[in-house]
Motif scaffolding. Sequence first.
Motif, mmCIF file in Angstrom:
data_model
loop_
_atom_site.group_PDB
_atom_site.id
_atom_site.type_symbol
_atom_site.label_atom_id
_atom_site.label_comp_id
_atom_site.label_asym_id
_atom_site.label_seq_id
_atom_site.Cartn_x
_atom_site.Cartn_y
_atom_site.Cartn_z
ATOM 1 N N GLN A 62 -6.918 8.202 15.817
ATOM 2 C CA GLN A 62 -7.382 9.476 15.291
ATOM 3 C C GLN A 62 -7.670 9.334 13.815
ATOM 4 O OE1 GLN A 62 -3.105 11.038 16.118
ATOM 5 N NE2 GLN A 62 -4.026 12.498 14.700
ATOM 6 N N SER A 63 -8.430 10.274 13.291
ATOM 7 C CA SER A 63 -8.815 10.219 11.891
ATOM 8 C C SER A 63 -7.645 10.656 11.011
ATOM 9 C CB SER A 63 -10.018 11.136 11.650
ATOM 10 O OG SER A 63 -10.374 11.149 10.299
ATOM 11 N N LEU A 64 -7.230 9.749 10.114
ATOM 12 C CA LEU A 64 -6.124 10.032 9.202
ATOM 13 C C LEU A 64 -6.599 9.878 7.773
ATOM 14 C CD1 LEU A 64 -3.246 8.089 11.023
ATOM 15 C CD2 LEU A 64 -3.765 10.515 11.163
ATOM 16 N N HIS A 65 -5.987 10.670 6.893
ATOM 17 C CA HIS A 65 -6.338 10.599 5.469
ATOM 18 C C HIS A 65 -5.040 10.711 4.673
ATOM 19 C CE1 HIS A 65 -8.902 10.986 1.918
ATOM 20 N NE2 HIS A 65 -8.106 11.962 1.517
ATOM 21 N N ILE A 66 -4.399 9.573 4.401
ATOM 22 C CA ILE A 66 -3.138 9.539 3.669
ATOM 23 C C ILE A 66 -3.342 8.617 2.471
ATOM 24 C CG2 ILE A 66 -0.667 9.099 3.788
ATOM 25 C CD1 ILE A 66 -0.865 9.375 6.829
ATOM 26 N N ALA A 67 -3.467 9.219 1.293
ATOM 27 C CA ALA A 67 -3.767 8.461 0.077
ATOM 28 C C ALA A 67 -2.534 7.699 -0.414
ATOM 29 C CB ALA A 67 -4.252 9.419 -1.008
ATOM 30 N N PRO A 68 -2.724 6.666 -1.247
ATOM 31 C CA PRO A 68 -1.575 5.998 -1.881
ATOM 32 C C PRO A 68 -0.762 6.999 -2.687
ATOM 33 C CG PRO A 68 -3.587 4.717 -2.166
ATOM 34 C CD PRO A 68 -4.005 6.040 -1.607
ATOM 35 N N GLN A 69 0.548 6.969 -2.522
ATOM 36 C CA GLN A 69 1.435 7.929 -3.176
ATOM 37 C C GLN A 69 2.873 7.508 -2.920
ATOM 38 O OE1 GLN A 69 1.446 11.761 -0.799
ATOM 39 N NE2 GLN A 69 -0.213 10.654 0.234
ATOM 40 N N SER A 98 3.801 3.936 -1.281
ATOM 41 C CA SER A 98 3.098 3.517 -0.074
ATOM 42 C C SER A 98 1.632 3.292 -0.399
ATOM 43 C CB SER A 98 3.226 4.582 1.022
ATOM 44 O OG SER A 98 2.376 4.291 2.114
ATOM 45 N N PRO A 99 1.021 2.275 0.214
ATOM 46 C CA PRO A 99 -0.408 2.043 -0.016
ATOM 47 C C PRO A 99 -1.291 3.048 0.702
ATOM 48 C CG PRO A 99 0.434 0.477 1.602
ATOM 49 C CD PRO A 99 1.619 1.249 1.080
ATOM 50 N N GLY A 100 -0.685 3.908 1.549
ATOM 51 C CA GLY A 100 -1.457 4.911 2.261
ATOM 52 C C GLY A 100 -2.071 4.361 3.529
ATOM 53 N N ALA A 101 -2.803 5.226 4.226
ATOM 54 C CA ALA A 101 -3.477 4.841 5.464
ATOM 55 C C ALA A 101 -4.626 5.803 5.701
ATOM 56 C CB ALA A 101 -2.507 4.876 6.640
ATOM 57 N N THR A 102 -5.842 5.299 5.606
ATOM 58 C CA THR A 102 -7.029 6.129 5.771
ATOM 59 C C THR A 102 -7.969 5.475 6.762
ATOM 60 O OG1 THR A 102 -6.848 7.004 3.527
ATOM 61 C CG2 THR A 102 -8.995 7.189 4.594
ATOM 62 N N GLY A 103 -8.498 6.268 7.669
ATOM 63 C CA GLY A 103 -9.442 5.761 8.654
ATOM 64 C C GLY A 103 -9.091 6.237 10.039
ATOM 65 N N THR A 104 -9.775 5.691 11.028
ATOM 66 C CA THR A 104 -9.505 6.014 12.420
ATOM 67 C C THR A 104 -8.465 5.032 12.935
ATOM 68 O OG1 THR A 104 -11.763 6.833 12.687
ATOM 69 C CG2 THR A 104 -10.532 6.352 14.694
ATOM 70 N N ALA A 108 0.633 3.867 15.505
ATOM 71 C CA ALA A 108 1.379 2.634 15.248
ATOM 72 C C ALA A 108 0.778 1.877 14.075
ATOM 73 C CB ALA A 108 1.409 1.759 16.504
ATOM 74 N N ALA A 109 -0.550 1.782 14.051
ATOM 75 C CA ALA A 109 -1.198 1.085 12.950
ATOM 76 C C ALA A 109 -0.991 1.824 11.642
ATOM 77 C CB ALA A 109 -2.688 0.920 13.249
ATOM 78 N N ALA A 110 -1.004 3.148 11.705
ATOM 79 C CA ALA A 110 -0.842 3.934 10.482
ATOM 80 C C ALA A 110 0.547 3.769 9.890
ATOM 81 C CB ALA A 110 -1.127 5.405 10.777
ATOM 82 N N ILE A 111 1.592 3.845 10.737
ATOM 83 C CA ILE A 111 2.948 3.742 10.201
ATOM 84 C C ILE A 111 3.194 2.348 9.647
ATOM 85 C CG2 ILE A 111 4.055 3.117 12.393
ATOM 86 C CD1 ILE A 111 5.507 5.483 9.741
ATOM 87 N N ASN A 112 2.614 1.324 10.273
ATOM 88 C CA ASN A 112 2.754 -0.028 9.747
ATOM 89 C C ASN A 112 2.099 -0.161 8.383
ATOM 90 O OD1 ASN A 112 4.295 -1.234 11.791
ATOM 91 N ND2 ASN A 112 2.488 -1.540 13.089
ATOM 92 N N GLN A 113 0.929 0.460 8.208
ATOM 93 C CA GLN A 113 0.269 0.415 6.910
ATOM 94 C C GLN A 113 1.083 1.147 5.847
ATOM 95 O OE1 GLN A 113 -3.875 1.356 6.538
ATOM 96 N NE2 GLN A 113 -4.421 0.427 8.522
#
Length: 812
Positions: A62-69, A98-104, A108-113
């Motif tokens: 899914q589309s996520l937008h979590i900036a570095p923070q 955290s380096p954040g996680a942005t994209g589709t 699991a991939a998002a939490i790892n990032q």
Amino acid sequence: MMGKGMMNGIAGAAMVALGGSMPAMAEQGPTLAEIRAGDARPLDVTSESLHIAQESLHKAPQSLHIAPQSLQNALIQFSLQTGMQTSADAALLQGMTSPGATGTLAPAAAINQLLAGTGLHYRFTGPASLVIVRSEQGSLASSDSLTVVAGVENPTGPVDGYRATRTLTGTKTDTPLRDIPQSIQVVPRAVLDDQQASGLSEAVENVSGVQQSGTSGNRSETFRVRGFSSPGYAIDGVMLNYAGDRPETLLDLANVERVEVLKGPASALYGRGQPGGLINIVTRRPSYQSEGDGTLQAGSFGFRRAEGSISGPLNEDKTLTGRFSAAGQTEEGFQNHRRDSEREFGSVALRWEPNQLTSFTFGLDHTRQKMPFDRGLVVTPENEVLLQPRRFLAEKWSAIDARKTRLSLGAEHSVNDQLTLRGSLRYDDARVQDTGIDYRSLDDDGRTLGRRFTDRQEDSRNIDAQMEAQLQFYTGGIDHQLLGGIQYTRSRMDFTSYRANIDDIDIYQPVYGAVKPTPKINSDYVENITMASVFLQDQIAFNPQWKALAGLRYDHVDQKMNQKIGDGEPDMSDGAITGRLGLVYQPVEPIALYASYADSFAPQGGQSRAGKALAPEEGWQVESGVKVDLIPDRLSLTTAVFQITKTNVKASDPLDSDYSVTTGEQRVRGIEMDITGEIMPGWRVLASAAYLDAQITKDKDYDPGNRLSGVPRASGSLWSTYQLQGGLLSGLKFGTGIQAVDTRKGDLDNSFSVGGYYRLDAMVSYPINKHLTVSLHGRNLTDQQYIATPVSRTENHPGAPRSIVAAVKATF
């Protein structure tokens, strides 16, 4: 800052629902959350549940937008955008980024990032629950058992059950209720739904020391808080039109998330205000997930209502979200020979977050209503209100036609982890026309009532602009959260009034059919009020046990009135400094002791019969109290004792209700108690009680010692529901409640009283499936006859007889 005070969990670890300072999300996302241990239940994580959890983590991207923070804030965004619950030991997150996680991305991939480079890992605590751990703790074995911690509470969002723990109303910052040195009560949407509430008066009945004070002929509602009448309320922290002495329309609850009551003066933060307290309406925000609900209601006295709301993301990356709410309502009413009531309402709320540091909000709502103009019942020669509640003493053509439009714009930017800037612009426009019949006095025969026709028109406009800066810093180990700002408000009201006498009416055997006369103008003016303000507030945490709150504000008000009829000069230019100081001591986690001082300043609209402006009302309060969790993190008790003194009190001129007088000094001493929460799973309760000694202490027109009108010495309420947790009827909910109010004086002369009363209500609901619920609600089941709101000898509003409302609610 406040994140350092997160609560210790159980099972030997300090488990917290992720929180912290997230200024850029102050309006729509959590900035701080505390563990909800009372909602925690052990969960045995089996191989099957681990498999389900793994599937949820690897579900469709899914589309996520979590900036570095900060890692803490990043994990909050992960929970909000994926719907997965994430918990952690507070110490693990201290200083982590955290380096954040942005994209589709799959979750699991998002939490790892998000955890990359932190040395932390995650493990499952349930099908949609994660806990963050050190890498050396490894993955969770199937035989392990952990406590699942409930999710984040947003101070402007939904409440899990009846018990709220956070608010923006008390400080304009996200603050736990227990850290504020004043009593604050929150009535969440869950209560409004269970009680099938359709008006603001039904919501605030659940709060100690709050009663309706008037209806302005059935056009709107005003309330008494701690014995003092408040002419209006705030919506999302912004007060209504300063030039008006009452709201223009009834408030519709279709887009209301919470009704919050801040007890005692709030002028140091909000400016204009009454010393009794502030009612703040928190509206429903757009959601990150698509959702919707709709309700159909039908009941006694021709009551029909439909309302609905739909919300969710408006683009793929969820940076633009929206909510649309609407309602339509008609009612014949329980009084005979009255015209029907009609109200339509619609609202739009948008939120745009171009990045993680900046957000913009837009709001628009419109209300249109056509109501019967009604002054209620009159006092009979026995100095009592003896007429039947169904009696109507006006004419069917006596009506109110009103509309109100409100527009809001907001912006917020997080400069860094310590500094946040906010700005807002609010505009509202309203027009009210009433062709009303006012009651004059009874003839010597004790039954013939003189009446007067008035054709009134009010056109009002109000603009409010605010800029705020919120700064977090430390001095010598002392934590500060500083809020400073400026505010500019300009209000205008064009008022005209035409009058003529009409036929008298027999109050015992009324004969209707009086012809609407051609009136003559008796009042015509334009009133402009301008207010400029500057304020500063500091929330101080000396250590986890001792906290303080200090605030200071300066308001300057210019009031000009262009009298087109008459020679009066009711202009006024004045300023005032108001302050607020409080201290909180928390000896152990479930208990908070507090004491505070605050004062108020309220410029007054209207004028005296001599054509002069009224002096601003001023007041001050001292208060102390205790806030305690009777059942940790489930059931909360707030008690308070206080004294309020108010000077330059405005009251209706006894010789002409179109004008006002000031009545010296009044004082209220009281004690209050409020209980909210859950006694056991499925059993929720909301209870209140108040004792108020409200009297005139100095006056040139009324006798000192007289009781304040409409204020009961004792009042209380109890509302409780229970929902079956299992079995064939799982989900069945039933509840009951009682309102009890003591006798009240009807005017400041204490020339008459209205009796006390109790009212018994009940409800039952059942979920047909997870998307459809049916319910039945009964009000005043014992069919008590009582006066709900005494205003004067010629205006007393009766409570409604027994009524039943059936409802069907759908969610998706």
